[in-house]
Write a protein that holds these residues in place. Structure first.
Motif, PDB file in Angstrom:
ATOM      1  N   CYS A  82      41.160  30.688  43.322  1.00 11.88           N
ATOM      2  CA  CYS A  82      39.773  30.410  42.931  1.00 11.88           C
ATOM      3  C   CYS A  82      39.162  31.621  42.234  1.00 11.88           C
ATOM      4  N   GLU A  83      39.352  32.784  42.812  1.00 11.88           N
ATOM      5  CA  GLU A  83      38.811  34.000  42.209  1.00 11.88           C
ATOM      6  C   GLU A  83      39.425  34.253  40.833  1.00 11.88           C
TER       7      GLU A  83
ATOM      8  N   ARG B 238      33.342  29.174  46.336  1.00  8.11           N
ATOM      9  CA  ARG B 238      34.392  28.330  46.927  1.00  8.11           C
ATOM     10  C   ARG B 238      35.421  29.183  47.651  1.00  8.11           C
ATOM     11  N   SER B 239      35.796  30.322  47.072  1.00 10.22           N
ATOM     12  CA  SER B 239      36.752  31.215  47.724  1.00 10.22           C
ATOM     13  C   SER B 239      36.244  31.642  49.096  1.00 10.22           C
TER      14      SER B 239
ATOM     15  N   ASP C  31      45.119  29.062  53.034  1.00  9.37           N
ATOM     16  CA  ASP C  31      43.719  29.337  52.695  1.00  9.37           C
ATOM     17  C   ASP C  31      43.589  30.546  51.769  1.00  9.37           C
ATOM     18  N   ARG C  32      44.243  31.645  52.113  1.00 10.39           N
ATOM     19  CA  ARG C  32      44.065  32.879  51.353  1.00 10.39           C
ATOM     20  C   ARG C  32      44.596  32.738  49.929  1.00 10.39           C
TER      21      ARG C  32
ATOM     22  N   TYR D 165      44.861  30.039  48.154  1.00  8.95           N
ATOM     23  CA  TYR D 165      43.923  29.183  47.432  1.00  8.95           C
ATOM     24  C   TYR D 165      42.685  29.971  47.040  1.00  8.95           C
ATOM     25  N   ALA D 166      42.167  30.769  47.958  1.00  9.70           N
ATOM     26  CA  ALA D 166      40.966  31.553  47.677  1.00  9.70           C
ATOM     27  C   ALA D 166      41.208  32.537  46.539  1.00  9.70           C
ATOM     28  N   LEU D 167      42.370  33.183  46.535  1.00  9.24           N
ATOM     29  CA  LEU D 167      42.688  34.121  45.451  1.00  9.24           C
ATOM     30  C   LEU D 167      42.819  33.403  44.115  1.00  9.24           C
TER      31      LEU D 167
ATOM     32  N   LYS E  94      44.934  40.149  44.514  1.00 10.88           N
ATOM     33  CA  LYS E  94      44.553  39.524  43.245  1.00 10.88           C
ATOM     34  C   LYS E  94      45.743  38.760  42.683  1.00 10.88           C
TER      35      LYS E  94
ATOM     36  N   TRP F 275      33.198  29.725  41.619  1.00 14.15           N
ATOM     37  CA  TRP F 275      34.553  29.951  42.136  1.00 14.15           C
ATOM     38  C   TRP F 275      34.544  30.955  43.280  1.00 14.15           C
ATOM     39  N   ASN F 276      33.742  31.994  43.173  1.00  6.90           N
ATOM     40  CA  ASN F 276      33.686  32.975  44.260  1.00  6.90           C
ATOM     41  C   ASN F 276      33.066  32.370  45.518  1.00  6.90           C
TER      42      ASN F 276
END
Length: 262
Positions: A188-189, A136-137, A181-182, A184-186, A70, A133-134
């Motif tokens: 987004c969340e 997109r993540s 990637d990871r 960016y995904a976090l 997180k 957002w989730n």
């Protein structure tokens, strides 16, 4: 460029200008890098010492640690504070765009004593929806940033900027595609959880809001709602500008900052 080890992770930053000038800290949008501020530096450096940095997994900053699943606005605000300490400065002006504006709201709500002023652009107390957002993540983790950049990057810029700079979208697609990637995904969340609507009522920070008439990610009404929640004056909406005024109209944006921070 220079590097700071903060909480076990390496952050890439730039600290430019005369140490006797007031410090101006700039936070870039999601998927971009501190390079978004480059065209503004010639106008800003005669008046300010300028600090920029790359968010986790962006540019030359290290990705978010595997042991943590997180990222919070406070994590990113603490990065800004740690970087300001390198400049040996207790208080600073802050400018943040998009997710950078979320960092600014965290600073305003929890660390107002550190701010001389805050200018937040193309952002909101709430941005989008948690579901979006989730999604997109999850898509980034499945498909990767290089594939996702094809559809995301064109949404950043208004038609005027794309017409004047034909290679603009493709250049930023390349930059976004090189991110982690990871991380960016976090992020987004994190944006899916952000809600500053009840957190900005009690502050004394001089606050200015700026948006773009052609911004599809955080349209003018999002800035207007933020003004109501934060007590800021009516936002300035730049005509024919999308989500990234530092890239689309750097001279105008720089002049607005110089006029305002006087």
């Amino acid at each position: 460029m220079a590097f700071l080890k903060h909480n076990g992770r390496t952050i890439c930053y730039r600290l430019l200008g005369d140490k006797d000038k007031p410090l101006l800290v700039l936070a870039h949008p999601l998927g971009m890098t501190q390079g978004v501020w480059d065209d503004m530096l010639p106008m800003l450096l005669p008046r300010f010492r300028v600090l920029t940095w790359d968010l986790p997994g962006h540019g030359a900053s290290a990705s978010w640690p595997d042991k943590s699943d997180k990222i919070t606005p406070e994590d990113l605000a603490q990065e800004a504070i740690a970087l300001a300490a390198i400049a040996d400065t207790e208080r600073f002006h802050f400018v943040g765009t998009s997710i950078g504006g979320a960092i600014g709201q965290q600073l305003v709500s929890q660390h107002s004593d550190r701010l001389l002023s805050a200018t937040l652009t193309n952002t909101g107390a709430v941005i989008g929806t948690p579901e979006a957002w989730n999604t997109r993540s999850a898509n980034v983790l499945e498909l990767g940033l290089r594939a996702m950049a094809v559809d995301i990057v064109p949404r950043w810029f208004g038609p005027a900027a794309c017409e004047q700079q034909p290679a603009l979208v493709e250049g930023w697609r390349v930059i976004m595609g090189r991110g982690d990637d990871r991380s960016y995904a976090l992020l987004c969340e994190m944006l899916g959880r952000v809600d500053f609507r009840e957190k900005l009522g009690q502050h004394r920070v001089p606050l200015r809001l700026i948006g773009g008439s052609d911004d599809v990610a955080t349209p003018p009404e999002t800035l207007q709602a933020l003004a109501q929640y934060s007590g800021a004056s009516h936002p300035v909406i730049l005509e024919h500008v999308g989500h990234v005024p530092s890239v689309e109209c750097p001279d105008k944006f720089s002049q607005m900052l110089l006029d305002n921070l006087d």
